[in-house]
Design a protein around this motif. Structure first.
Motif, mmCIF file in Angstrom:
data_model
loop_
_atom_site.group_PDB
_atom_site.id
_atom_site.type_symbol
_atom_site.label_atom_id
_atom_site.label_comp_id
_atom_site.label_asym_id
_atom_site.label_seq_id
_atom_site.Cartn_x
_atom_site.Cartn_y
_atom_site.Cartn_z
ATOM 1 N N SER A 15 54.181 70.998 60.674
ATOM 2 C CA SER A 15 53.719 69.682 60.223
ATOM 3 C C SER A 15 54.391 69.352 58.897
ATOM 4 O O SER A 15 54.359 70.159 57.964
ATOM 5 C CB SER A 15 52.201 69.703 60.020
ATOM 6 O OG SER A 15 51.579 70.053 61.226
ATOM 7 N N VAL A 16 55.000 68.175 58.837
ATOM 8 C CA VAL A 16 55.699 67.749 57.620
ATOM 9 C C VAL A 16 55.231 66.345 57.237
ATOM 10 O O VAL A 16 54.703 65.615 58.074
ATOM 11 C CB VAL A 16 57.239 67.739 57.827
ATOM 12 C CG1 VAL A 16 57.754 69.143 58.093
ATOM 13 C CG2 VAL A 16 57.649 66.816 58.976
ATOM 14 N N ASP A 17 55.412 65.989 55.962
ATOM 15 C CA ASP A 17 55.063 64.621 55.559
ATOM 16 C C ASP A 17 56.020 63.640 56.213
ATOM 17 O O ASP A 17 55.617 62.638 56.782
ATOM 18 C CB ASP A 17 55.150 64.474 54.036
ATOM 19 C CG ASP A 17 53.902 65.051 53.372
ATOM 20 O OD1 ASP A 17 52.876 65.159 54.076
ATOM 21 O OD2 ASP A 17 53.972 65.416 52.183
ATOM 22 N N LYS A 18 57.313 63.981 56.072
ATOM 23 C CA LYS A 18 58.350 63.085 56.567
ATOM 24 C C LYS A 18 59.383 63.931 57.290
ATOM 25 O O LYS A 18 59.766 64.996 56.786
ATOM 26 C CB LYS A 18 58.996 62.371 55.361
ATOM 27 C CG LYS A 18 59.579 61.032 55.666
ATOM 28 C CD LYS A 18 60.184 60.419 54.403
ATOM 29 C CE LYS A 18 61.579 59.879 54.627
ATOM 30 N NZ LYS A 18 62.597 60.846 55.024
ATOM 31 N N LEU A 19 59.825 63.502 58.454
ATOM 32 C CA LEU A 19 60.814 64.275 59.215
ATOM 33 C C LEU A 19 62.101 64.371 58.414
ATOM 34 O O LEU A 19 62.515 63.402 57.774
ATOM 35 C CB LEU A 19 61.093 63.588 60.559
ATOM 36 C CG LEU A 19 59.906 63.504 61.524
ATOM 37 C CD1 LEU A 19 60.297 62.717 62.784
ATOM 38 C CD2 LEU A 19 59.415 64.883 61.920
ATOM 39 N N GLU A 95 58.806 69.395 65.114
ATOM 40 C CA GLU A 95 58.427 68.935 63.769
ATOM 41 C C GLU A 95 57.599 67.681 63.958
ATOM 42 O O GLU A 95 57.999 66.780 64.690
ATOM 43 C CB GLU A 95 59.671 68.583 62.953
ATOM 44 C CG GLU A 95 60.612 69.748 62.740
ATOM 45 C CD GLU A 95 62.050 69.290 62.501
ATOM 46 O OE1 GLU A 95 62.294 68.075 62.314
ATOM 47 O OE2 GLU A 95 62.930 70.162 62.509
ATOM 48 N N GLY A 97 55.702 64.584 61.942
ATOM 49 C CA GLY A 97 55.513 63.883 60.676
ATOM 50 C C GLY A 97 54.085 63.397 60.525
ATOM 51 O O GLY A 97 53.316 63.373 61.488
ATOM 52 N N ALA A 98 53.715 62.989 59.310
ATOM 53 C CA ALA A 98 52.348 62.527 59.029
ATOM 54 C C ALA A 98 51.988 61.315 59.897
ATOM 55 O O ALA A 98 50.828 61.104 60.227
ATOM 56 C CB ALA A 98 52.203 62.184 57.549
ATOM 57 N N ASP A 99 53.006 60.521 60.272
ATOM 58 C CA ASP A 99 52.739 59.333 61.086
ATOM 59 C C ASP A 99 52.700 59.655 62.585
ATOM 60 O O ASP A 99 52.592 58.763 63.417
ATOM 61 C CB ASP A 99 53.815 58.274 60.826
ATOM 62 C CG ASP A 99 55.220 58.816 61.048
ATOM 63 O OD1 ASP A 99 55.354 59.999 61.461
ATOM 64 O OD2 ASP A 99 56.194 58.062 60.827
ATOM 65 N N GLU A 101 55.126 60.837 64.394
ATOM 66 C CA GLU A 101 56.470 60.886 64.980
ATOM 67 C C GLU A 101 56.921 62.338 65.046
ATOM 68 O O GLU A 101 56.520 63.158 64.206
ATOM 69 C CB GLU A 101 57.468 60.113 64.100
ATOM 70 C CG GLU A 101 57.335 58.607 64.204
ATOM 71 C CD GLU A 101 57.700 58.089 65.582
ATOM 72 O OE1 GLU A 101 58.742 58.506 66.124
ATOM 73 O OE2 GLU A 101 56.918 57.294 66.130
ATOM 74 N N ASN A 102 57.762 62.671 66.028
ATOM 75 C CA ASN A 102 58.217 64.063 66.070
ATOM 76 C C ASN A 102 59.701 64.191 66.389
ATOM 77 O O ASN A 102 60.356 63.258 66.844
ATOM 78 C CB ASN A 102 57.367 64.880 67.054
ATOM 79 C CG ASN A 102 57.454 64.360 68.484
ATOM 80 O OD1 ASN A 102 58.458 63.799 68.881
ATOM 81 N ND2 ASN A 102 56.385 64.548 69.235
#
Ligand code: ADP
Length: 300
Positions: A15-19, A95, A97-99, A101-102
């Motif tokens: 899990s990441v904030d932004k890809l 991966e 993202g917080a939104d 999206e992967n």
């Protein structure tokens, strides 16, 4: 009795904030290992839904082999025909993202080494089952061999053409039940209608090609099923979705477990209820419900 011929993966989810952009390194807030692979997910879903299930597939010689086998076995799936291959077990590197999206990188590993000979070795299992479930995460020659043995022994073939792969409709001769989402459906019919109420008569080309029944799943909108006697439109069960991973796989496994030619609507509802529960929980196999949970939602 159900047999799945297909993929076994370990999903590694960061899990990441932004890809990250190409060349960029970003920190993950967490990392999870979650057994997956479309074949294994469908096998677990069918077993938890109450069917006797056999898995024909392959794992590698890394530590993920044991973990992915354990996940199948603990759901009650027979893994006696899961082959040992050299190298890596199949892996999805995901991966998120917080939104939501992967990015996903899929490494076939041992799944790519599964061959027709592995299917032939398990021919007696294929012949003894009511239905075989196939997907697109193992070589096409493996699916062909499984279809050949299934046809020769009267075992129904359910094919889920995922991930999408360009295929001539003629290759689907012998498929009894085709289950796909909207993206996959676009590979077979010129225009996929928007939503449950659309004109789905275009699915007739699949019927003409000899496919007994076609199900198109529409995510939170539900599904349609085209078969000889007409079209069934089934809205989704209203739930609060948090992770739609393996929604389709859960539907297919549970649908197969409940399948009865005389009562297709019941099997569709049973599968949709299982998938609705799965989207309320994180993970692939980890989110698959048991028979009693499914029955509870059906009775609610
Ligand atoms: P896939 O995971 O293959 O893309 P879909 O997203 O179409 O498949 O989902 C498969 C089935 O799971 C749907 O037909 C529906 O029954 C169920 N489902 C998926 N998303 C939801 C949701 N948000 N709420 C309720 N049911 C859902």
């Amino acid at each position: 009795r159900i047999v799945v011929v297909g993929s076994i993966n370990m999903d590694v989810i960061a899990s990441v904030d932004k890809l990250p952009l190409p060349g960029e390194t970003v920190a993950a807030s967490s990392v999870q290992y979650s057994p997956g692979g479309k074949g294994a997910n469908q096998a677990v879903a069918a077993a938890r839904a109450g069917a006797d299930v056999w898995m024909i597939g392959a794992t590698g010689s890394d530590p993920f082999a044991q973990a992915t086998r354990n996940s199948l076995a603990s759901a009650g799936v027979d893994i006696g025909h899961v082959a040992d291959k050299p190298g890596a077990t199949g892996m999805a590197i995901i991966e998120v993202g917080a939104d939501g999206e992967n990015h996903i990188v899929l490494a076939a590993g041992a799944n790519g080494l599964l061959g027709p000979a592995d299917v032939v070795r398990a021919a007696s299992v294929l012949a003894s089952c009511d239905m075989v479930l196939l997907q697109n995460e193992v070589p096409w020659s493996v699916n062909q061999e499984a279809m050949r043995i299934a046809k020769a022994s009267g075992t129904r073939v359910c094919y889920n053409p995922a991930p999408v792969r360009k295929l001539d409709i003629k290759a689907l001769e012998g498929v009894d039940v085709l289950v796909m989402n909207e993206t996959e459906a676009a590979a077979f019919v010129a225009t996929v209608p928007q939503g449950l109420d659309g004109d789905w008569s275009a699915l007739g080309v699949l019927s003409d090609a000899g496919i007994g029944m076609t199900v198109v799943t529409l995510g939170s909108r539900g599904l349609v099923c085209y078969h000889r006697n007409g079209l069934i439109r089934l809205p989704a069960f209203p739930v609060r979705a948090i992770d739609t991973t393996a929604a389709g796989d859960t539907f297919i496994g549970a649908f197969a477990a409940a399948f009865d030619e005389q009562n297709v609507l019941y099997a569709l509802r049973f599968g949709a209820a299982a998938a609705a529960i799965a989207v309320t929980k994180p993970g692939a196999q980890a989110s698959v419900p048991s028979r009693s949970e499914i029955d509870r939602l059906l009775k609610a």
